[in-house]
Design a protein around this motif. Structure first.
Motif, short mmCIF file in Angstrom:
data_model
loop_
_atom_site.label_atom_id
_atom_site.label_comp_id
_atom_site.label_asym_id
_atom_site.label_seq_id
_atom_site.Cartn_x
_atom_site.Cartn_y
_atom_site.Cartn_z
N CYS A 1 0.82 -1.22 0.00
CA CYS A 1 0.00 0.00 0.00
C CYS A 1 0.84 1.26 0.00
CB CYS A 1 -0.93 -0.02 1.22
SG CYS A 1 -2.04 -1.43 1.29
N GLN A 2 1.83 1.33 0.88
CA GLN A 2 2.62 2.55 0.99
C GLN A 2 3.47 2.78 -0.25
OE1 GLN A 2 3.90 1.30 5.07
NE2 GLN A 2 3.77 3.48 5.50
N ALA A 3 4.08 1.74 -0.77
CA ALA A 3 4.91 1.91 -1.97
C ALA A 3 4.07 2.37 -3.16
CB ALA A 3 5.61 0.59 -2.30
N LEU A 4 2.88 1.81 -3.31
CA LEU A 4 2.00 2.20 -4.41
C LEU A 4 1.56 3.66 -4.27
CD1 LEU A 4 0.31 1.30 -6.91
CD2 LEU A 4 -1.51 0.72 -5.29
N THR A 5 1.13 4.02 -3.08
CA THR A 5 0.66 5.39 -2.86
C THR A 5 1.79 6.40 -2.98
OG1 THR A 5 -1.01 4.48 -1.35
CG2 THR A 5 -0.64 6.85 -1.28
N MET A 6 2.97 6.04 -2.51
CA MET A 6 4.10 6.96 -2.61
C MET A 6 4.50 7.19 -4.07
SD MET A 6 6.57 5.90 0.59
CE MET A 6 7.81 7.12 0.09
N ALA A 7 4.46 6.13 -4.86
CA ALA A 7 4.89 6.26 -6.26
C ALA A 7 3.89 7.02 -7.11
CB ALA A 7 5.14 4.87 -6.85
N LEU A 8 2.59 6.80 -6.87
CA LEU A 8 1.57 7.35 -7.77
C LEU A 8 0.91 8.62 -7.26
CD1 LEU A 8 -0.19 4.06 -8.95
CD2 LEU A 8 1.67 5.33 -10.03
N VAL A 9 1.01 8.91 -5.96
CA VAL A 9 0.34 10.10 -5.43
C VAL A 9 1.31 10.99 -4.65
CG1 VAL A 9 -1.57 10.97 -4.02
CG2 VAL A 9 -1.83 8.83 -5.28
N ILE A 10 2.01 10.43 -3.68
CA ILE A 10 2.80 11.26 -2.77
C ILE A 10 3.96 11.93 -3.51
CG2 ILE A 10 4.24 11.25 -0.71
CD1 ILE A 10 2.57 8.97 0.38
#
Length: 266
Positions: free
Chosen positions: A232-241
């Motif tokens: 979850c965190q890797a996906l959100t960091m790459a695409l949003v954060i």
């Protein structure tokens, strides 16, 4: 004479002269133009610092594990029991609060068509995808690993990363609206996005901290922490954060430039 000219070597150009002529570092007034511009570090801080706070909260909870596993009386040692009750029932929906507020602020300000910003629609799709991955990993762990992980901490990682993303995107939107001199209501809405996201991040860190202390063995907590980071965190960091942090960097630079211009005019 011709043979003597062939034998006499041509002296090479001194290194100082070559450096002076080929490099812009010593070219006088124009050296700032040729020097590469450094990235403003606020983007890196916005990406890394909150994640470090999250990881340290869970790790400190693991380090102070007290072993009151399965105890029903949580009021005496869990100050965030009220939030934990909300989190258990509607935890995955909590990031939708700042997301909806940011969508409203973008719509009211007319900044929804900004190409540099991460749109609320795109962020919502990423959050749904992260939730789907979390559920898939959780059910797979239940089938093959039994109680080898804490879904409470795993879900907390997804909620925290979404709140982190909204905090960064909200800050970028707020700075951009200040530069644009947008309406008061839109600016206040953008500020509310940041406030809501920061509150959610703080509550989630505290709740996961107490969860790691009292409700799950350190090994289970560690498995959930690592799985949350890799999914979850890797996906959100790459695409949003990360894109939102880049937009925040540009917005802060524009804000500084507007203040510098205003100071010169004033």
């Amino acid at each position: 004479m011709s043979s003597l000219r062939r034998r006499i070597p041509i002296p090479p150009q001194p290194p100082e002269t070559q450096t002076m002529s080929s490099s812009g570092d010593f070219s006088g007034p124009g050296r700032e133009q040729s020097r590469p511009t450094r990235n403003f570090p606020i983007s890196r801080i916005a990406v890394v610092a909150p994640q470090l706070v999250w990881m340290m909260s869970v790790v400190l909870g693991m380090a102070t594990y007290r072993g009151n596993y399965g105890s029903s009386d949580t009021s005496s040692y869990l100050p965030l029991a009220w939030y934990d009750g909300i989190f258990i029932h509607v935890g995955p929906l909590l990031p939708l609060i700042p997301l909806a507020t940011r969508a409203m602020a973008s719509f009211l300000s007319g900044a929804s068509n900004m190409t540099k910003d991460v749109s609320p629609a795109r962020a919502g799709i990423v959050y749904v995808l992260a939730a789907s991955i979390r559920l898939s990993v959780y059910f797979a762990a239940r089938v093959f690993g039994g109680d080898a992980m804490s879904d409470h901490v795993f879900l907390g990682a997804c909620v925290f990363s979404a709140a982190h993303a909204e905090a960064v995107a909200g800050l970028a939107l707020l700075a951009r609206l200040v530069v644009m001199k947008s309406t008061v209501f839109a600016t206040i809405s953008a500020a509310m996005v940041v406030l809501q996201s920061l509150c959610l991040m703080g509550l989630q860190c505290g709740d996961s901290w107490f969860t790691a202390i009292y409700f799950h063995m350190p090994g289970e907590t560690m498995v959930s922490l690592v799985l949350g980071m890799l999914t979850c965190q890797a996906l959100t960091m790459a695409l949003v954060i990360a894109p939102a942090a880049s937009a925040l960097e540009l917005a802060v630079m524009a804000l500084r430039e507007s203040r510098d211009i205003g100071g010169r005019l004033g």
